[in-house]
Motif scaffolding. Sequence first.
Motif, PDB file in Angstrom:
ATOM      1  N   TYR A 134       1.002  -1.387   0.021  1.00  0.00           N
ATOM      2  CA  TYR A 134       0.173  -0.185  -0.089  1.00  0.00           C
ATOM      3  C   TYR A 134       0.759   1.433   0.041  1.00  0.00           C
ATOM      4  O   TYR A 134       0.432   2.279  -0.637  1.00  0.00           O
ATOM      5  CB  TYR A 134      -1.015   0.203   1.192  1.00  0.00           C
ATOM      6  CG  TYR A 134      -1.982  -0.831   1.173  1.00  0.00           C
ATOM      7  CD1 TYR A 134      -2.403  -1.554   0.162  1.00  0.00           C
ATOM      8  CD2 TYR A 134      -2.700  -1.129   2.438  1.00  0.00           C
ATOM      9  CE1 TYR A 134      -3.392  -2.673   0.083  1.00  0.00           C
ATOM     10  CE2 TYR A 134      -3.561  -2.188   2.461  1.00  0.00           C
ATOM     11  CZ  TYR A 134      -4.075  -2.982   1.328  1.00  0.00           C
ATOM     12  OH  TYR A 134      -5.150  -3.897   1.432  1.00  0.00           O
ATOM     13  N   GLU A 173      -6.301   7.664  -1.488  1.00  0.00           N
ATOM     14  CA  GLU A 173      -7.338   7.272  -0.593  1.00  0.00           C
ATOM     15  C   GLU A 173      -8.611   6.769  -1.278  1.00  0.00           C
ATOM     16  O   GLU A 173      -8.650   7.526  -2.411  1.00  0.00           O
ATOM     17  CB  GLU A 173      -7.714   8.362   0.453  1.00  0.00           C
ATOM     18  CG  GLU A 173      -6.737   8.771   1.302  1.00  0.00           C
ATOM     19  CD  GLU A 173      -6.981   9.827   2.540  1.00  0.00           C
ATOM     20  OE1 GLU A 173      -8.131  10.082   2.403  1.00  0.00           O
ATOM     21  OE2 GLU A 173      -6.144  10.126   3.245  1.00  0.00           O
ATOM     22  N   GLY A 174      -9.390   6.013  -0.691  1.00  0.00           N
ATOM     23  CA  GLY A 174     -10.846   5.559  -1.502  1.00  0.00           C
ATOM     24  C   GLY A 174     -10.958   4.887  -2.928  1.00  0.00           C
ATOM     25  O   GLY A 174     -11.735   5.101  -3.351  1.00  0.00           O
ATOM     26  N   VAL A 175      -9.804   4.330  -3.179  1.00  0.00           N
ATOM     27  CA  VAL A 175      -9.573   3.648  -4.542  1.00  0.00           C
ATOM     28  C   VAL A 175      -9.996   2.392  -4.521  1.00  0.00           C
ATOM     29  O   VAL A 175     -10.080   1.441  -5.674  1.00  0.00           O
ATOM     30  CB  VAL A 175      -8.495   4.011  -5.269  1.00  0.00           C
ATOM     31  CG1 VAL A 175      -8.094   5.569  -5.326  1.00  0.00           C
ATOM     32  CG2 VAL A 175      -7.302   3.378  -4.521  1.00  0.00           C
ATOM     33  N   GLU A 176     -10.131   1.726  -3.263  1.00  0.00           N
ATOM     34  CA  GLU A 176     -10.329   0.089  -3.067  1.00  0.00           C
ATOM     35  C   GLU A 176     -11.476  -0.304  -4.061  1.00  0.00           C
ATOM     36  O   GLU A 176     -11.185  -1.396  -4.698  1.00  0.00           O
ATOM     37  CB  GLU A 176     -10.279  -0.496  -1.722  1.00  0.00           C
ATOM     38  CG  GLU A 176      -9.060  -0.040  -0.813  1.00  0.00           C
ATOM     39  CD  GLU A 176      -8.951   1.227  -0.163  1.00  0.00           C
ATOM     40  OE1 GLU A 176      -9.545   2.166  -0.706  1.00  0.00           O
ATOM     41  OE2 GLU A 176      -8.346   1.317   0.676  1.00  0.00           O
ATOM     42  N   ASP A 177     -12.363   0.310  -3.829  1.00  0.00           N
ATOM     43  CA  ASP A 177     -13.648  -0.177  -4.450  1.00  0.00           C
ATOM     44  C   ASP A 177     -13.644  -0.032  -6.077  1.00  0.00           C
ATOM     45  O   ASP A 177     -14.255  -1.110  -6.775  1.00  0.00           O
ATOM     46  CB  ASP A 177     -14.904   0.588  -4.205  1.00  0.00           C
ATOM     47  CG  ASP A 177     -16.272   0.021  -4.570  1.00  0.00           C
ATOM     48  OD1 ASP A 177     -16.494  -1.296  -4.492  1.00  0.00           O
ATOM     49  OD2 ASP A 177     -16.831   0.756  -5.508  1.00  0.00           O
ATOM     50  N   TYR A 211     -10.759   3.244 -11.927  1.00  0.00           N
ATOM     51  CA  TYR A 211     -10.846   4.336 -11.101  1.00  0.00           C
ATOM     52  C   TYR A 211     -10.092   5.351 -11.501  1.00  0.00           C
ATOM     53  O   TYR A 211      -9.074   5.228 -12.327  1.00  0.00           O
ATOM     54  CB  TYR A 211     -10.438   4.010  -9.284  1.00  0.00           C
ATOM     55  CG  TYR A 211      -9.113   3.774  -9.441  1.00  0.00           C
ATOM     56  CD1 TYR A 211      -7.889   4.618  -8.953  1.00  0.00           C
ATOM     57  CD2 TYR A 211      -8.777   2.503  -9.683  1.00  0.00           C
ATOM     58  CE1 TYR A 211      -6.799   4.315  -8.883  1.00  0.00           C
ATOM     59  CE2 TYR A 211      -7.366   2.129  -9.631  1.00  0.00           C
ATOM     60  CZ  TYR A 211      -6.414   2.905  -9.300  1.00  0.00           C
ATOM     61  OH  TYR A 211      -4.898   2.904  -8.932  1.00  0.00           O
TER      62      TYR A 211
END
Length: 889
Positions: free
Chosen positions: A496, A715-719, A726
């Motif tokens: 990560y 941040e916030g890219v997992e989905d 993305y």
Amino acid sequence: MTDPVGKLPSELDQLPDRDPEETAEWAASLDAVTKAAGPHRAAYLMRRSLQHAEGAGLALPKLLETDYVNSIPTAAEPAFDGDLEMESRITAWNRWNAAAMVTRGSRLGVGGHIATFASAAWLYETGFNHFFRGKEGDGSGDQLYIQGHASPGIYARAFLDGRLSEQQLDNFRQEAGGDGLPSYPHPRRLPWLWEFPTVSMGLGPLSAIYQARFNRYLANRNIKDTSNSHVWAFLGDGEMDEPESTAALTLAARERLDNLTFVINCNLQRLDGPVRANFRVVQELEGAFRGAGWNVIKTLWGSAWDELFQLDTTGALVRRLREVPDAQFQTYATRDVAYIREHFFGAEPALAELAKLLTDAKIAECFYNSRGGHEARKVYAAYKAAVEHKGAPTVILAQTVKGYTLGKGFESKNANHQMKKLTIDEFKGMRELLGLPIPDSAFADGLVPYGHPGADSPEVRYLQERRAALGGPAPARRVHAVALPEPEERAFKALYKGSGKQEMATTMAFVRLAKDLMRDKETGKRWVPIVPDEARTFGMESLFPSAGIYSPLGQTYEPVDRDQLMYYKEAKDGQILNEGITEAGAMADFIAASTSYATHGETMIPFYIFYSMFGWQRTGDQMWQLADQLGKGFIVGATAGRTTLTGEGLQHADGHSHLIAATNPASLNYDPAFAYEIAVIVKDGLRRMYGPDAENVFYYLTVYNEPKPQPAMPEGVEDGIIKGLYRFKEGTPGAADAPQIQLLASGTAIHWALEAQELLAADWGVRADVWSATSWGELRREALECDEALLRGEQRVPYVTRALEGAPGPVLAVSDWMRQVPDQISQWVEQDWSSLGTDGFGLSDTRDAARRHFGVDARSITVAALAQLARRGEVSASAVKDARERYGL
């Protein structure tokens, strides 16, 4: 140099002879026997001497072929442990119902195969009654690889056992309604019955070998005691022509897999005619298996032949059997006795004299009916010898008649594989032959009836009692999967955070993650790394000393690199399966490991890493076998893409595996660009495949051998990573009216897109957003599900449409794959769509030159983006021309 008689010297001529006089006496004795008793007698004595020497443990080459007779003489057969009359009645019912099921289905044109099971009925029935261990006893039971064309007979037995109904038999090959029976052994279609898919032909024998090997792997790693599990593979003699059928024979012998038995049904016929028309397939197979180190048992002749062999005092009968080609022997089974007397026994005087002692009825019995594979006592003796043999795998060559008991219209006919039904009169003839109590009135509606002696009949009680004693029904698939705990987060966090200024290829990122996950206290031992002799290419040599390379013998030598930190360490409990140069073998390993959760109740996490070009293209059929068998795990296509593996030429340049992978519904396909994307995908894959709500899917990841700095995860890219798309980097804001475009890229192509983003802004005043398309395939899959929902009246907008909604300008997609790969999603993108890709053959050159050749480098992307904007009138056509000139295109 040659000896006096003009022959090349043998290897023995190069060895010192300490007693030439004794050697000469042996040679003289052989010459004397040849002169006095003939060459056949001399050859017989030589064979017997070699057999005796082998039995005494002398280090001599083994005989590769023996006479065309049974390996186990009648006098040496063990006592039959069962009620032969009862088993004969059970077999008769199974024969009838198998033929009835296919015949009834032929009314609807669904087809099926009758002749294969008819020839192999006793090969299965003897095993079910006496040898095949079920899953309700101790251990995992036996693993049965059923010949695909024999499946009607297995269904018929399950019907007799009460596990299938008449309605289900009538739904053979009619699966759309949800209650049908698949044509062949398909676990995905009938997961409570079938364990192993065995069609396409050739995959069964290969998989059986690696399954037996994986059983030993589990035991040697102290994961499960598999000592009571035996692998049985039922094969056709024609199937042995498939290269996969014999590809791993030496592995089985080398690793002494005496937990494995091949049963080859030698009915001498393949789909169109004789397997070896002018030769003898049994002898050929015997030589191949003996040469590979297998124990060979030939079960060729039934008891009716005993009298003939006893009368054969000159060896003429054995000689004749050895010389008659298979096609001619098939002809004997269809011609009258007079023909057999003339063409078989008339070949030499000694045989003609022997024939005078035989009645026509005796000759007919021998040549029409009496094959070793049709007699329970013969088959029982062969199976017992096989399971008791130690130190090597066993192959049983059982001779049968294809279409046996189906009548003269079927037996030994070249076309019987394509014959799908019997007439009512043929069924009535079969009824009389089998002695079944089926009245004529049962045929009143013009359909052949199913037959069943009754749920409480002696036959059914006997069958069920036998199976209970052996550990329950078979075949059967049982799943007692227990969800694995999630690995510690530490392994994922390492990716990560990125690599800073250090460059790292995504191949190395995956290997580093796998290495850390293999250290996990809870699940680390369940990882099964598989590689086909390219571990160093993929940076996996660091796993050698820590995990060890599996070998059932351990390490019996001192490795040449023992003084190095990452030395080549083999161990009996080694974790790595390094298969040598065999992608097919590595895939068979993966299938065995990926389905261990069902086969053995032990969940394993295999990852198989390979040159991506040699995965789906070379072993794609096994990928479908994996899906059918409900396998789980990570398949990793390394050195992916058409331009990253420089210097290797067109056969190593993969620009299409994602297209092939997209055809498989069980494969979730990802093309990650960055290390953190790999971490997110693997973590989610572990959840989906091994969590509380485990799915029967597997993952295909492509990774690259191109070192690049790895960024930290935004941040916030997992989905978006999991769903497939993305926005990775927005374009630099420019003038309010600046042209805009969306660049979608996957894998290593994202680096070209990012460079193009800078060129577009600096040289042309165009703002480009760069999106990471981690999975074109998953975007398409979800979009198709939305389309299907519309048919049910549900309004669902595909994720890719929603993700790009409102994004200004056209869309340009680029990857290191053919344009068809990103084009999979074009119909759900509302913006103007265009794509770039590496269509055509690969080539050897530098990466930069290859990318310029295919038009996917940063400058080509820039020109393509300008051309797309020019078509919309948002930049001038001259800008496109100027860009081509500036960038040397």
